[in-house]
Design a protein around this motif. Structure first.
Motif, PDB file in Angstrom:
ATOM      1  N   MET A  63      -1.693  21.772  -4.669  1.00 51.51           N
ATOM      2  CA  MET A  63      -1.561  20.537  -3.887  1.00 51.51           C
ATOM      3  C   MET A  63      -2.324  19.396  -4.544  1.00 51.51           C
ATOM      4  SD  MET A  63      -1.904  21.894  -0.008  1.00 51.51           S
ATOM      5  CE  MET A  63      -0.913  23.250   0.571  1.00 51.51           C
ATOM      6  N   ARG A  64      -3.482  19.695  -5.108  1.00 55.73           N
ATOM      7  CA  ARG A  64      -4.255  18.658  -5.789  1.00 55.73           C
ATOM      8  C   ARG A  64      -3.507  18.144  -7.015  1.00 55.73           C
ATOM      9  NH1 ARG A  64     -10.545  18.561  -7.613  1.00 55.73           N
ATOM     10  NH2 ARG A  64     -10.373  16.652  -8.813  1.00 55.73           N
ATOM     11  N   GLU A  65      -2.945  19.059  -7.799  1.00 60.05           N
ATOM     12  CA  GLU A  65      -2.180  18.649  -8.972  1.00 60.05           C
ATOM     13  C   GLU A  65      -0.984  17.787  -8.573  1.00 60.05           C
ATOM     14  OE1 GLU A  65      -1.234  22.250 -11.046  1.00 60.05           O
ATOM     15  OE2 GLU A  65      -3.344  22.661 -11.504  1.00 60.05           O
ATOM     16  N   ALA A  79      -9.218  31.824   0.720  1.00 61.40           N
ATOM     17  CA  ALA A  79      -7.953  32.497   0.405  1.00 61.40           C
ATOM     18  C   ALA A  79      -6.875  31.504  -0.036  1.00 61.40           C
ATOM     19  CB  ALA A  79      -7.463  33.285   1.618  1.00 61.40           C
ATOM     20  N   PHE A  80      -7.113  30.218   0.166  1.00 58.43           N
ATOM     21  CA  PHE A  80      -6.105  29.203  -0.132  1.00 58.43           C
ATOM     22  C   PHE A  80      -6.429  28.411  -1.403  1.00 58.43           C
ATOM     23  CE2 PHE A  80      -6.121  29.949   4.434  1.00 58.43           C
ATOM     24  CZ  PHE A  80      -4.790  30.337   4.615  1.00 58.43           C
ATOM     25  N   THR A  81      -7.313  28.946  -2.245  1.00 61.62           N
ATOM     26  CA  THR A  81      -7.758  28.232  -3.442  1.00 61.62           C
ATOM     27  C   THR A  81      -6.588  27.865  -4.356  1.00 61.62           C
ATOM     28  OG1 THR A  81      -9.915  29.279  -3.328  1.00 61.62           O
ATOM     29  CG2 THR A  81      -9.277  28.352  -5.455  1.00 61.62           C
ATOM     30  N   ASP A  82      -5.695  28.805  -4.631  1.00 63.82           N
ATOM     31  CA  ASP A  82      -4.563  28.531  -5.533  1.00 63.82           C
ATOM     32  C   ASP A  82      -3.618  27.491  -4.941  1.00 63.82           C
ATOM     33  OD1 ASP A  82      -5.582  30.349  -7.350  1.00 63.82           O
ATOM     34  OD2 ASP A  82      -4.299  31.998  -6.671  1.00 63.82           O
ATOM     35  N   VAL A  92       0.831  -1.202   0.000  1.00 64.55           N
ATOM     36  CA  VAL A  92       0.000   0.000   0.000  1.00 64.55           C
ATOM     37  C   VAL A  92       0.864   1.249   0.000  1.00 64.55           C
ATOM     38  CG1 VAL A  92      -1.733   1.300   1.289  1.00 64.55           C
ATOM     39  CG2 VAL A  92      -1.824  -1.191   1.245  1.00 64.55           C
ATOM     40  N   THR A  93       0.553   2.162  -0.898  1.00 65.76           N
ATOM     41  CA  THR A  93       1.137   3.493  -0.908  1.00 65.76           C
ATOM     42  C   THR A  93      -0.020   4.475  -0.847  1.00 65.76           C
ATOM     43  OG1 THR A  93       3.001   2.782  -2.253  1.00 65.76           O
ATOM     44  CG2 THR A  93       2.560   5.141  -2.171  1.00 65.76           C
ATOM     45  N   VAL A  94      -0.014   5.354   0.129  1.00 64.90           N
ATOM     46  CA  VAL A  94      -1.078   6.335   0.286  1.00 64.90           C
ATOM     47  C   VAL A  94      -0.560   7.687  -0.190  1.00 64.90           C
ATOM     48  CG1 VAL A  94      -2.578   7.524   1.939  1.00 64.90           C
ATOM     49  CG2 VAL A  94      -2.059   5.091   2.231  1.00 64.90           C
ATOM     50  N   VAL A  95      -1.286   8.300  -1.088  1.00 64.31           N
ATOM     51  CA  VAL A  95      -0.982   9.654  -1.537  1.00 64.31           C
ATOM     52  C   VAL A  95      -1.951  10.573  -0.809  1.00 64.31           C
ATOM     53  CG1 VAL A  95      -0.924  11.238  -3.495  1.00 64.31           C
ATOM     54  CG2 VAL A  95      -0.178   8.866  -3.791  1.00 64.31           C
ATOM     55  N   GLU A  96      -1.407  11.448   0.015  1.00 66.13           N
ATOM     56  CA  GLU A  96      -2.235  12.329   0.824  1.00 66.13           C
ATOM     57  C   GLU A  96      -2.215  13.743   0.260  1.00 66.13           C
ATOM     58  OE1 GLU A  96      -2.210  11.045   5.250  1.00 66.13           O
ATOM     59  OE2 GLU A  96      -0.129  10.968   4.537  1.00 66.13           O
ATOM     60  N   ARG A  97      -3.302  14.473   0.528  1.00 66.29           N
ATOM     61  CA  ARG A  97      -3.411  15.851   0.069  1.00 66.29           C
ATOM     62  C   ARG A  97      -4.029  16.682   1.178  1.00 66.29           C
ATOM     63  NH1 ARG A  97      -7.521  18.828  -3.062  1.00 66.29           N
ATOM     64  NH2 ARG A  97      -8.779  16.952  -3.146  1.00 66.29           N
ATOM     65  N   GLU A  98      -3.487  17.866   1.368  1.00 59.27           N
ATOM     66  CA  GLU A  98      -4.010  18.810   2.359  1.00 59.27           C
ATOM     67  C   GLU A  98      -5.034  19.732   1.704  1.00 59.27           C
ATOM     68  OE1 GLU A  98      -3.094  18.589   5.524  1.00 59.27           O
ATOM     69  OE2 GLU A  98      -1.595  17.070   5.136  1.00 59.27           O
ATOM     70  N   PHE A  99      -5.709  20.490   2.513  1.00 58.15           N
ATOM     71  CA  PHE A  99      -6.654  21.521   2.080  1.00 58.15           C
ATOM     72  C   PHE A  99      -7.809  20.970   1.247  1.00 58.15           C
ATOM     73  CE2 PHE A  99      -3.150  24.463   3.012  1.00 58.15           C
ATOM     74  CZ  PHE A  99      -3.846  25.398   3.755  1.00 58.15           C
ATOM     75  N   THR A 100      -8.314  19.827   1.615  1.00 50.78           N
ATOM     76  CA  THR A 100      -9.424  19.241   0.869  1.00 50.78           C
ATOM     77  C   THR A 100     -10.750  19.950   1.140  1.00 50.78           C
ATOM     78  OG1 THR A 100      -9.775  17.594   2.600  1.00 50.78           O
ATOM     79  CG2 THR A 100      -8.334  16.977   0.756  1.00 50.78           C
ATOM     80  N   LEU A 101     -10.788  20.818   2.141  1.00 48.77           N
ATOM     81  CA  LEU A 101     -12.019  21.553   2.435  1.00 48.77           C
ATOM     82  C   LEU A 101     -12.087  22.915   1.749  1.00 48.77           C
ATOM     83  CD1 LEU A 101     -12.550  20.726   6.219  1.00 48.77           C
ATOM     84  CD2 LEU A 101     -13.720  19.768   4.230  1.00 48.77           C
ATOM     85  N   VAL A 102     -11.056  23.273   0.974  1.00 44.85           N
ATOM     86  CA  VAL A 102     -11.112  24.519   0.219  1.00 44.85           C
ATOM     87  C   VAL A 102     -12.213  24.366  -0.826  1.00 44.85           C
ATOM     88  CG1 VAL A 102      -9.874  25.990  -1.425  1.00 44.85           C
ATOM     89  CG2 VAL A 102      -8.713  25.149   0.616  1.00 44.85           C
ATOM     90  N   GLY A 103     -13.076  25.352  -0.906  1.00 42.90           N
ATOM     91  CA  GLY A 103     -14.226  25.276  -1.790  1.00 42.90           C
ATOM     92  C   GLY A 103     -15.475  24.800  -1.060  1.00 42.90           C
ATOM     93  N   VAL A 104     -15.274  24.225   0.116  1.00 42.49           N
ATOM     94  CA  VAL A 104     -16.390  23.780   0.952  1.00 42.49           C
ATOM     95  C   VAL A 104     -16.526  24.707   2.153  1.00 42.49           C
ATOM     96  CG1 VAL A 104     -17.265  21.890   2.382  1.00 42.49           C
ATOM     97  CG2 VAL A 104     -16.074  21.382   0.244  1.00 42.49           C
ATOM     98  N   ASN A 105     -15.402  25.017   2.779  1.00 38.71           N
ATOM     99  CA  ASN A 105     -15.364  25.890   3.953  1.00 38.71           C
ATOM    100  C   ASN A 105     -14.973  27.294   3.488  1.00 38.71           C
ATOM    101  OD1 ASN A 105     -14.740  27.318   6.268  1.00 38.71           O
ATOM    102  ND2 ASN A 105     -13.664  25.626   7.243  1.00 38.71           N
ATOM    103  N   PRO A 106     -15.895  28.259   3.516  1.00 40.16           N
ATOM    104  CA  PRO A 106     -15.595  29.615   3.038  1.00 40.16           C
ATOM    105  C   PRO A 106     -14.406  30.264   3.748  1.00 40.16           C
ATOM    106  CG  PRO A 106     -17.952  29.362   3.405  1.00 40.16           C
ATOM    107  CD  PRO A 106     -17.286  28.132   3.958  1.00 40.16           C
ATOM    108  N   ALA A 107     -14.084  29.849   4.953  1.00 38.41           N
ATOM    109  CA  ALA A 107     -12.946  30.429   5.665  1.00 38.41           C
ATOM    110  C   ALA A 107     -11.621  30.088   4.985  1.00 38.41           C
ATOM    111  CB  ALA A 107     -12.930  29.940   7.111  1.00 38.41           C
TER     112      ALA A 107
END
Length: 94
Positions: free
Chosen positions: A73-75, A65-68, A47-62
């Motif tokens: 990070m998604r790419e 500012a971190f959209t870019d 098993v290799t897990v690829v993790e990504r941060e900021f998955t709540l951007v676009g869901v949590n309006p707060a």
């Protein structure tokens, strides 16, 4: 108690507070460790897990500012997943 990032609570402190409020603490990622353990320890999978941060951007309006940063990070995560998948395919083909 001083504000995060300094006593004046400047922009750096504000960003750190947003990160704490909007991002789940490490290890609170809805079962990744459990699934990894079952797949690896119980089923014997490699098993290799690829993790990504900021998955709540676009869901949590707060976090708007971190959209870019979140898009970058998604790419990166998608490239990592493609690389890992390619390595797995190459091993299975050998």
């Amino acid at each position: 108690m001083p504000a995060p990032g300094g006593a004046d609570g400047g922009a750096g402190g504000h960003a750190r507070r947003l990160l704490r409020r909007g991002d789940a603490p490490r290890g609170w990622d809805h079962g990744t460790d459990y699934v990894r353990r079952i797949l690896s320890d119980v089923w014997g999978a490699d098993v290799t897990v690829v993790e990504r941060e900021f998955t709540l951007v676009g869901v949590n309006p707060a976090l708007d500012a971190f959209t870019d940063a979140a898009a970058a990070m998604r790419e990166d995560a998608e490239r990592s997943a493609a690389r890992v998948g390619g390595e797995l395919a190459a091993r299975r083909a050998a």
